[in-house]
Design an enzyme around this catalytic site. Structure first.
Site, mmCIF file in Angstrom:
data_model
loop_
_atom_site.group_PDB
_atom_site.id
_atom_site.type_symbol
_atom_site.label_atom_id
_atom_site.label_comp_id
_atom_site.label_asym_id
_atom_site.label_seq_id
_atom_site.Cartn_x
_atom_site.Cartn_y
_atom_site.Cartn_z
ATOM 1 N N ALA A 163 -17.655 -17.741 46.437
ATOM 2 C CA ALA A 163 -16.237 -17.645 46.786
ATOM 3 C C ALA A 163 -15.791 -16.197 47.024
ATOM 4 O O ALA A 163 -14.873 -15.956 47.805
ATOM 5 C CB ALA A 163 -15.385 -18.290 45.711
ATOM 6 N N THR A 164 -16.427 -15.253 46.371
ATOM 7 C CA THR A 164 -16.068 -13.845 46.622
ATOM 8 C C THR A 164 -16.306 -13.516 48.089
ATOM 9 O O THR A 164 -15.436 -12.957 48.770
ATOM 10 C CB THR A 164 -16.898 -12.908 45.720
ATOM 11 N N GLN A 188 -11.296 -23.055 41.973
ATOM 12 C CA GLN A 188 -11.117 -23.783 40.713
ATOM 13 C C GLN A 188 -10.689 -25.229 40.947
ATOM 14 O O GLN A 188 -10.696 -26.024 40.011
ATOM 15 C CB GLN A 188 -10.045 -23.086 39.855
ATOM 16 N N CYS A 209 -11.314 -9.436 30.084
ATOM 17 C CA CYS A 209 -11.659 -9.902 31.433
ATOM 18 C C CYS A 209 -12.468 -8.881 32.218
ATOM 19 O O CYS A 209 -13.578 -9.131 32.622
ATOM 20 C CB CYS A 209 -10.406 -10.266 32.206
HETATM 21 C C1 LIG Z 1 -14.963 -17.757 40.182
HETATM 22 C C2 LIG Z 1 -13.899 -17.491 41.173
HETATM 23 C C3 LIG Z 1 -14.139 -16.715 42.300
HETATM 24 C C4 LIG Z 1 -15.462 -16.030 42.563
HETATM 25 O O1 LIG Z 1 -16.427 -16.960 42.918
HETATM 26 P P1 LIG Z 1 -17.955 -16.516 43.066
HETATM 27 O O2 LIG Z 1 -18.622 -17.686 43.696
HETATM 28 O O3 LIG Z 1 -18.415 -16.279 41.667
HETATM 29 O O4 LIG Z 1 -18.011 -15.313 43.911
HETATM 30 C C5 LIG Z 1 -13.113 -16.551 43.215
HETATM 31 N N1 LIG Z 1 -11.920 -17.115 43.014
HETATM 32 C C6 LIG Z 1 -11.640 -17.864 41.938
HETATM 33 C C7 LIG Z 1 -10.292 -18.466 41.778
HETATM 34 C C8 LIG Z 1 -12.615 -18.075 40.976
HETATM 35 O O5 LIG Z 1 -12.333 -18.800 39.912
#
Ligand SMILES: *Cc1c(COP(=O)(O)O)cnc(C)c1O
Length: 404
Positions: free
Chosen positions: A73-74, A181, A328
């Site tokens: 997600a990053t 999430q 965090c």
């Molecule tokens: C965990 C998370 C990310 C990052 O996701 P990765 O796959 O670890 O890069 C981004 N946004 C939210 C809201 C997350 O909870």
């Protein structure tokens, strides 16, 4: 029960054994490069990827051809924000987001500010909710993108995606949501919600780490992005790099399981979360729920405990794996920027605990956690002169702390 108890499902989840099983053949048997066009190894890998892509796209209301596979997600957030900002730079250089987004949204937005873009951070109220009115008023002729998350990773608050989508569509502005999430946990539909770009990742939904996706709308409107990574032109030029075939197969299997079990799991996990919250509330005073009381992710509970010190509390519950509002960004002593944006004071932010329940959480674990938390908080408060003063009815804000 197995110790330590894992209650940090908003950080990551274990890979479901059914997912691992689905992935296995793609390491040692079907190990071709999905981009290899000249032989069966490549064709079989490609076929597996396309099947996974379809499932990923269709589960969120889109199509497989609208899925760009990434490392998580990053990367998806970076591609959505930096990619849209660059592609539409002639149309405008204004972006709207919120101060409680994940760092993987905030940091690319701030990087754009450095390059001359203008970013509006909307206000959030005590529960972490934005105002739709303020959102609409913030849209300008040069606004190209609104990025607002589906469910907050720290406090669980959900954004009204459908209402946001109505506003962005009405004004012809792209709508990106970091739904990391939320996907697999609550119903989402990119059509119904007018979402143009949607980020998600496998490891928060019992899939493997290091694989994610960005949904990129193909029609009404067709969304274009400049790539942020250059190379072999994979993923329609938007994301070069050899595809992680076992990871992608596992990602799809993980989402399929979440989809099939979503209703019952949301109900079960909400009940576990509520059970924990009610036990804490029943036996402890001066505790505060962070995030919206009902409009929240099924698996998230975030509570601040007044008159205890956060680090001592974490040490007092060392056989339970949770996150705290102070740890965090590990090295820093700054309290959570999310809680701070909600107006939570530094003391309560430092003593906040995020409990994330998940597929493998049991009632027994929740009861153990409640007992342990109550014991630890009471013990720390027994040693706290501040708590003693509060119990005696002294208003701490009126106390003159300076020595005579
Ligand atoms: C965990 C998370 C990310 C990052 O996701 P990765 O796959 O670890 O890069 C981004 N946004 C939210 C809201 C997350 O909870």
């Amino acid at each position: 029960m197995k110790f330590p108890i894992y209650l940090d499902y908003n950080a990551t989840a274990p890979t479901d054994p059914r997912v691992v099983e689905a992935m296995m053949p793609y390491f040692t048997q079907t190990y071709g490069n999905a981009a290899s066009r000249n032989h069966q190894f490549g064709w079989e890998a490609e076929q597996a990827v396309e099947k996974a892509r379809d499932l990923l796209g269709e589960t969120i209301g889109g199509g497989g051809r609208e899925i760009v596979l990434t490392s998580g997600a990053t990367e998806s957030n970076n591609l959505a924000i930096l990619g849209a900002a660059d592609f539409y730079k002639e149309k405008g250089r204004h972006i709207i987001t919120s101060p409680i987004e994940h760092k993987a949204v905030i940091d690319p937005c701030q990087a754009l500010e450095q390059r001359g873009y203008d970013v509006t951070f909307l206000d959030v109220d005590d529960d972490g909710c934005i105002s739709l009115e303020q959102l609409e008023k913030s849209i300008r002729p040069d606004t190209i993108l609104v990025s607002l998350m589906a469910g907050n990773n720290e406090i669980g608050t959900l954004n009204p995606l459908e209402e946001i989508g109505k506003i962005t569509r009405k004004h012809g502005v792209l709508f990106h949501t970091d739904a990391t999430q939320a996907v697999g946990k609550i119903p989402l539909d990119v059509e119904q919600m007018n979402i143009d770009l949607l980020s998600f990742t496998a490891h928060k939904m019992y899939g493997p780490k290091g694989v994610g996706a960005l949904y990129v709308r193909r029609k009404r409107p067709r969304v274009r992005l400049s790539p942020i990574m250059f190379g072999g032109g994979h993923e329609r030029g938007m994301r070069s790099g050899t595809l992680n075939v076992p990871g992608i197969v596992g990602f799809a299997k993980a989402l399929e399981l979440c989809r099939d079990e979503m209703e019952s799991e949301a109900e079960r996990q909400t009940a576990l979360r509520e059970r924990l919250h009610q036990r804490l509330q029943a036996e402890l005073d001066h505790i505060k729920l962070n995030g919206h009381p009902t409009q929240r992710l099924p698996n998230n509970l975030n509570v601040s405990f007044g008159y205890v010190e956060g680090e001592s509390l974490i040490m007092g519950i060392s056989d339970i794996a949770v996150s705290s509002g102070s740890a965090c960004t590990s090295a820093s002593l700054e309290p959570s920027y999310v809680l701070r944006a909600l107006g939570v004071g530094d003391d309560l932010a430092h003593s906040s605990i995020r409990f994330g329940v998940g597929r493998f959480t049991t009632e027994e674990e929740i009861d153990y956690t409640a007992d342990k938390m109550i014991f630890a908080v009471k013990r720390l408060r027994d040693m706290s002169p501040l708590y003693e003063m509060v119990q005696e009815g002294i208003d701490l804000s009126t106390v003159n702390w300076t020595p005579h």
